[in-house]
Design a protein around this motif. Structure first.
Motif, PDB file in Angstrom:
ATOM      1  N   GLN A   1       0.665  -1.032   0.129  1.00 60.12           N
ATOM      2  CA  GLN A   1       0.283  -0.030   0.204  1.00 60.12           C
ATOM      3  C   GLN A   1       0.763   1.193   0.168  1.00 60.12           C
ATOM      4  O   GLN A   1       0.530   2.334  -0.460  1.00 60.12           O
ATOM      5  CB  GLN A   1      -0.967   0.094   1.020  1.00 60.12           C
ATOM      6  CG  GLN A   1      -0.480   0.002   2.698  1.00 60.12           C
ATOM      7  CD  GLN A   1       0.091   1.578   2.992  1.00 60.12           C
ATOM      8  OE1 GLN A   1      -0.427   2.401   2.575  1.00 60.12           O
ATOM      9  NE2 GLN A   1       0.983   1.487   3.781  1.00 60.12           N
ATOM     10  N   SER A   2       2.003   1.003   0.631  1.00 57.48           N
ATOM     11  CA  SER A   2       3.047   2.350   0.593  1.00 57.48           C
ATOM     12  C   SER A   2       3.556   2.608  -0.553  1.00 57.48           C
ATOM     13  O   SER A   2       4.047   3.811  -1.029  1.00 57.48           O
ATOM     14  CB  SER A   2       3.927   2.157   1.586  1.00 57.48           C
ATOM     15  OG  SER A   2       5.106   1.312   1.195  1.00 57.48           O
ATOM     16  N   LEU A   3       3.515   1.831  -1.692  1.00 55.79           N
ATOM     17  CA  LEU A   3       4.058   1.754  -3.036  1.00 55.79           C
ATOM     18  C   LEU A   3       3.152   2.106  -4.156  1.00 55.79           C
ATOM     19  O   LEU A   3       3.389   2.140  -5.432  1.00 55.79           O
ATOM     20  CB  LEU A   3       4.880   0.589  -3.396  1.00 55.79           C
ATOM     21  CG  LEU A   3       6.171   0.192  -2.518  1.00 55.79           C
ATOM     22  CD1 LEU A   3       6.666  -1.079  -2.987  1.00 55.79           C
ATOM     23  CD2 LEU A   3       6.975   1.337  -2.210  1.00 55.79           C
ATOM     24  N   LEU A   4       1.753   1.888  -3.822  1.00 54.44           N
ATOM     25  CA  LEU A   4       0.567   2.038  -4.705  1.00 54.44           C
ATOM     26  C   LEU A   4       1.036   3.355  -5.781  1.00 54.44           C
ATOM     27  O   LEU A   4       0.479   3.094  -6.799  1.00 54.44           O
ATOM     28  CB  LEU A   4      -0.721   2.238  -4.008  1.00 54.44           C
ATOM     29  CG  LEU A   4      -1.454   0.801  -3.714  1.00 54.44           C
ATOM     30  CD1 LEU A   4      -2.393   1.151  -2.763  1.00 54.44           C
ATOM     31  CD2 LEU A   4      -2.029   0.199  -4.884  1.00 54.44           C
ATOM     32  N   HIS A   5       1.348   4.356  -5.093  1.00 63.66           N
ATOM     33  CA  HIS A   5       1.210   5.684  -5.859  1.00 63.66           C
ATOM     34  C   HIS A   5       2.545   5.855  -6.767  1.00 63.66           C
ATOM     35  O   HIS A   5       2.838   7.255  -7.059  1.00 63.66           O
ATOM     36  CB  HIS A   5       0.748   6.727  -5.109  1.00 63.66           C
ATOM     37  CG  HIS A   5       1.271   6.910  -3.851  1.00 63.66           C
ATOM     38  ND1 HIS A   5       1.365   5.981  -2.822  1.00 63.66           N
ATOM     39  CD2 HIS A   5       1.965   7.984  -3.210  1.00 63.66           C
ATOM     40  CE1 HIS A   5       2.013   6.278  -1.719  1.00 63.66           C
ATOM     41  NE2 HIS A   5       2.345   7.630  -2.111  1.00 63.66           N
ATOM     42  N   ASP A   6       3.642   4.981  -6.351  1.00 60.36           N
ATOM     43  CA  ASP A   6       4.971   5.290  -6.914  1.00 60.36           C
ATOM     44  C   ASP A   6       5.470   6.435  -6.358  1.00 60.36           C
ATOM     45  O   ASP A   6       6.085   7.322  -6.992  1.00 60.36           O
ATOM     46  CB  ASP A   6       5.099   5.405  -8.419  1.00 60.36           C
ATOM     47  CG  ASP A   6       6.333   5.334  -9.073  1.00 60.36           C
ATOM     48  OD1 ASP A   6       7.238   4.553  -8.480  1.00 60.36           O
ATOM     49  OD2 ASP A   6       6.490   5.836 -10.057  1.00 60.36           O
ATOM     50  N   PRO A   7       5.614   6.544  -5.048  1.00 61.99           N
ATOM     51  CA  PRO A   7       6.055   7.811  -4.050  1.00 61.99           C
ATOM     52  C   PRO A   7       7.730   7.760  -4.759  1.00 61.99           C
ATOM     53  O   PRO A   7       8.387   6.744  -5.031  1.00 61.99           O
ATOM     54  CB  PRO A   7       6.002   7.288  -2.992  1.00 61.99           C
ATOM     55  CG  PRO A   7       5.908   5.920  -2.696  1.00 61.99           C
ATOM     56  CD  PRO A   7       5.214   5.474  -4.141  1.00 61.99           C
ATOM     57  N   GLU A   8       8.119   9.021  -4.137  1.00 65.76           N
ATOM     58  CA  GLU A   8       9.522   9.404  -4.444  1.00 65.76           C
ATOM     59  C   GLU A   8      10.326   8.977  -3.054  1.00 65.76           C
ATOM     60  O   GLU A   8      11.267   8.872  -3.135  1.00 65.76           O
ATOM     61  CB  GLU A   8       9.883  10.863  -4.927  1.00 65.76           C
ATOM     62  CG  GLU A   8       9.180  11.243  -6.108  1.00 65.76           C
ATOM     63  CD  GLU A   8       9.064  12.587  -6.446  1.00 65.76           C
ATOM     64  OE1 GLU A   8       9.966  13.402  -6.544  1.00 65.76           O
ATOM     65  OE2 GLU A   8       7.842  13.197  -6.617  1.00 65.76           O
ATOM     66  N   VAL A   9       9.611   9.354  -1.996  1.00 62.54           N
ATOM     67  CA  VAL A   9      10.181   9.026  -0.810  1.00 62.54           C
ATOM     68  C   VAL A   9       9.331   8.109  -0.027  1.00 62.54           C
ATOM     69  O   VAL A   9       8.176   8.091  -0.025  1.00 62.54           O
ATOM     70  CB  VAL A   9      10.224  10.451   0.177  1.00 62.54           C
ATOM     71  CG1 VAL A   9      10.528  10.017   1.674  1.00 62.54           C
ATOM     72  CG2 VAL A   9      10.918  11.421  -0.257  1.00 62.54           C
ATOM     73  N   VAL A  10       9.930   6.626   0.596  1.00 64.97           N
ATOM     74  CA  VAL A  10       9.351   5.775   1.066  1.00 64.97           C
ATOM     75  C   VAL A  10      10.042   5.427   2.448  1.00 64.97           C
ATOM     76  O   VAL A  10      10.961   5.317   2.858  1.00 64.97           O
ATOM     77  CB  VAL A  10       9.498   4.420  -0.008  1.00 64.97           C
ATOM     78  CG1 VAL A  10       8.624   3.065   0.783  1.00 64.97           C
ATOM     79  CG2 VAL A  10       9.092   4.574  -1.181  1.00 64.97           C
ATOM     80  N   LEU A  11       8.769   5.326   3.396  1.00 66.98           N
ATOM     81  CA  LEU A  11       9.423   5.373   4.924  1.00 66.98           C
ATOM     82  C   LEU A  11       8.734   4.051   5.181  1.00 66.98           C
ATOM     83  O   LEU A  11       7.312   3.696   5.158  1.00 66.98           O
ATOM     84  CB  LEU A  11       8.419   6.688   5.724  1.00 66.98           C
ATOM     85  CG  LEU A  11       8.816   7.748   4.997  1.00 66.98           C
ATOM     86  CD1 LEU A  11       8.040   9.011   5.815  1.00 66.98           C
ATOM     87  CD2 LEU A  11      10.202   8.151   5.218  1.00 66.98           C
ATOM     88  N   LEU A  12       9.571   3.164   5.779  1.00 66.24           N
ATOM     89  CA  LEU A  12       9.307   1.835   5.955  1.00 66.24           C
ATOM     90  C   LEU A  12       9.436   1.507   7.579  1.00 66.24           C
ATOM     91  O   LEU A  12      10.594   1.583   7.956  1.00 66.24           O
ATOM     92  CB  LEU A  12       9.849   0.685   5.326  1.00 66.24           C
ATOM     93  CG  LEU A  12       9.792   0.677   3.837  1.00 66.24           C
ATOM     94  CD1 LEU A  12      10.580  -0.105   3.119  1.00 66.24           C
ATOM     95  CD2 LEU A  12       8.278   0.749   3.232  1.00 66.24           C
ATOM     96  N   ASP A  13       8.558   1.443   8.696  1.00 63.94           N
ATOM     97  CA  ASP A  13       8.727   1.440  10.059  1.00 63.94           C
ATOM     98  C   ASP A  13       8.768  -0.186  10.246  1.00 63.94           C
ATOM     99  O   ASP A  13       7.783  -0.940  10.140  1.00 63.94           O
ATOM    100  CB  ASP A  13       7.866   2.107  10.721  1.00 63.94           C
ATOM    101  CG  ASP A  13       7.959   2.205  12.195  1.00 63.94           C
ATOM    102  OD1 ASP A  13       9.038   1.745  12.492  1.00 63.94           O
ATOM    103  OD2 ASP A  13       7.332   3.093  12.794  1.00 63.94           O
TER     104      ASP A  13
END
Length: 310
Positions: free
Chosen positions: A147-159
């Motif tokens: 779900q964090s990658l759905l919109h092809d983000p430039e900044v990805v934060l993985l906790d």
């Protein structure tokens, strides 16, 4: 991106929860690639990620992402992906339904296609129609990453993205993180499991009790630890002959035999650069074949323990 090339800028940030100081005067920059955010539980890692994601406002200081403030510019949310540590999911939805819903909430033009791509990226295509409530813990982690990658983000934060995953799932997630960094995205991975971060990121940010202890390449940090010797394991065809020569000619403080392997030496090196340069010549001179050369304390755990204890 800013003029400095940084995609994430933290300037003098302090975050308080009542009387509790979660972060204290933290300043750092991050750019494209994978950054490992390290620290024990309660160090302030999740707070820092939420500040970058715009989910929290700093008590003091400034947070800028891609040149803007995530708290003041809602458009930035479309350029940031966030995978929380929390496992609260819609268990009655299938994996595909969950991702399609997230895509629709983000107003993506083709939500079904976005959901399919995200499922494929985290290797959950075969489980697309399975309800999330029946997912294993590792599968739940992967659907959160998806779900964090759905919109092809430039900044990805993985906790803590690897939490609860089995070895095979960990390998899949580590490969995903590496690929994101190679694509030029800024990926910040929070973890307290040091050897896993070492497999994903060369750049680290070390936080302890809300304070920034260190940042940069962990090999460079380890090389800067000059007040204690480096430990190197050597396996050789004639370890006794090599040990005698090293003690006499090399920049070492001590040489011991490994109790579990008689062919293996544990060498305490005082000048690593000179030692590695001279070792091959000394081995040839002694007529000894080197079978293994391995640094024993150049991993992240050694760096972390050193900095915290110091």
């Amino acid at each position: 991106m800013t003029m400095s090339g940084a995609t994430v800028e933290i300037e003098g940030v302090t975050k308080r929860y009542g009387q509790v100081v979660a972060l204290s005067d933290v300043s750092l920059e991050m750019g494209p690639g994978v950054v490992g955010l390290l620290g024990p539980n309660g160090a302030g890692k999740t707070t820092l990620l939420k500040l970058i994601a715009g989910l929290l406002a700093p008590t003091l200081g400034q947070v800028r992402v891609l040149g803007g403030s995530p708290r003041r510019d809602p458009k930035l949310y479309g350029r940031i992906g966030y995978c929380p540590e929390s496992e609260r999911l819609y268990d009655f939805l299938t994996g595909f339904e969950f991702l399609e819903l997230c895509a629709r909430l983000r107003r993506l033009p083709h939500p079904e296609e976005a959901a399919e791509r995200a499922l494929e990226r985290v290797d959950l295509t075969k489980q697309r129609d399975k309800r999330i409530g029946a997912y294993s813990r590792g599968m739940r982690q992967r659907i959160k990453v998806a779900q964090s990658l759905l919109h092809d983000p430039e900044v990805v934060l993985l906790d803590e993205p690897l939490k609860g995953a089995d070895p095979a799932q960990r390998r899949t997630l580590i490969e995903i993180v590496r690929a994101l960094g190679e694509e030029g995205k800024t990926v910040v991975v929070s973890s307290h499991i040091l050897h896993e971060v070492e497999r994903m990121a060369s750049q680290i940010v070390l936080i302890h009790k809300g304070r920034l202890l260190a940042r940069g390449d962990f090999h460079a940090l380890r090389a800067a630890m000059e007040d204690r010797p480096h430990k190197v394991a050597l396996t050789a065809s004639d370890p006794k002959k090599l040990a005698a020569l090293l003690t006499e000619r090399a920049p070492v403080r001590g040489v011991d035999f490994d109790e579990t392997d008689g062919q293996r030496l544990i060498v305490e090196v005082t000048e690593p650069e000179r030692f590695y340069r001279e070792l091959p010549r000394l081995a040839v001179e002694a007529g000894v074949r080197l079978r293994e050369i391995r640094g024993l304390d150049e991993d992240l755990e050694s760096v972390f323990r050193y900095l915290v204890e110091r």
